[in-house]
Design a protein around this motif. Structure first.
Motif, PDB file in Angstrom:
ATOM      1  N   THR A  92      17.158  65.490   6.982  1.00 25.33           N
ATOM      2  CA  THR A  92      17.989  65.729   8.163  1.00 25.33           C
ATOM      3  C   THR A  92      19.286  64.939   8.098  1.00 25.33           C
ATOM      4  O   THR A  92      20.363  65.492   8.297  1.00 25.33           O
ATOM      5  N   GLN A 139      14.029  67.251  16.223  1.00 29.21           N
ATOM      6  CA  GLN A 139      14.458  68.238  15.234  1.00 29.21           C
ATOM      7  C   GLN A 139      13.515  69.433  15.173  1.00 29.21           C
ATOM      8  O   GLN A 139      13.774  70.393  14.465  1.00 29.21           O
ATOM      9  N   ILE A 190      18.406  68.569  17.959  1.00 25.04           N
ATOM     10  CA  ILE A 190      19.498  68.342  17.016  1.00 25.04           C
ATOM     11  C   ILE A 190      20.200  69.671  16.841  1.00 25.04           C
ATOM     12  O   ILE A 190      19.569  70.683  16.535  1.00 25.04           O
TER      13      ILE A 190
END
Length: 193
Positions: A92, A139, A190
């Motif tokens: 990420t 996420q 996110i």
């Protein structure tokens, strides 16, 4: 965790703190046959990967390929996991760093390029921390509400919100969006756009 030498630990730790997880330049004093031996062992274990160097961005190169191009070394997810950085978190942050570098305005001269690369944030997120847990939660495609984050971390709601705004948005520079969702409240995600 696998047993790493001090040199391997230093190389991977520095790579984790650099944009795109670049392992170059190697630590001072590590060159010649010793550098080749250390790098070859790390590539064999899957901790480092040799990729084409982007000389326009000023990436340091590991070796020349003979056709006028060069290669550089990048820490892999396995390498980051070897020093305790969760692969999901590493992926990420690497993807977000790449997106930032692509969107950043291109400097017009070499001195501006050096200033731009010096101001790029570099971070490493340790596995098993509350911060890593929160990143994993937000996420997900459905994101995470404050109550879900509080349940996982055991923190007060204001502490969770502070970590999102201060630790993740400001310090790490993650693009986090929030939206009100019925039955869940404010949900944080996110932004992958």
């Amino acid at each position: 965790m696998p047993k790493l030498t001090d040199t391997q630990t230093i190389i991977l730790s520095r790579a984790a703190a650099r944009p795109d997880n670049l392992a170059m330049p190697l630590p001072k004093g590590l060159h010649g046959a010793a550098a080749q031996k250390a790098v070859a062992a790390m590539i064999a274990r899957g901790w480092l990967e040799e990729v084409e160097a982007n000389l326009r961005r000023g990436e340091p190169f590991w070796r020349e390929t003979g056709d006028g191009h060069g290669t550089t070394l990048v820490a892999t997810e396995a390498g980051l996991a070897a020093i305790g950085i969760e692969p999901v978190v590493a992926t990420t942050t690497t993807n977000l760093r790449k997106a930032k570098l692509e969107l950043a305005p291109k400097p017009k001269d070499a001195s501006a390029a050096q200033t731009h690369s010096a101001t790029t944030k570099s971070v490493a997120i340790r596995a098993g921390t509350k911060q890593a847990e929160i990143i994993a939660l937000i996420q997900r495609p459905q994101g995470a509400s404050i109550s879900e984050i509080v349940e996982v971390t055991g923190w007060a709601a204001h502490s969770a919100r502070g970590m999102i705004s201060g630790g993740l948005k400001k310090k790490l520079g993650l693009a986090i969006i929030s939206e009100k969702v019925d039955q869940r409240g404010t949900v944080y995600k996110i932004d992958v756009a």
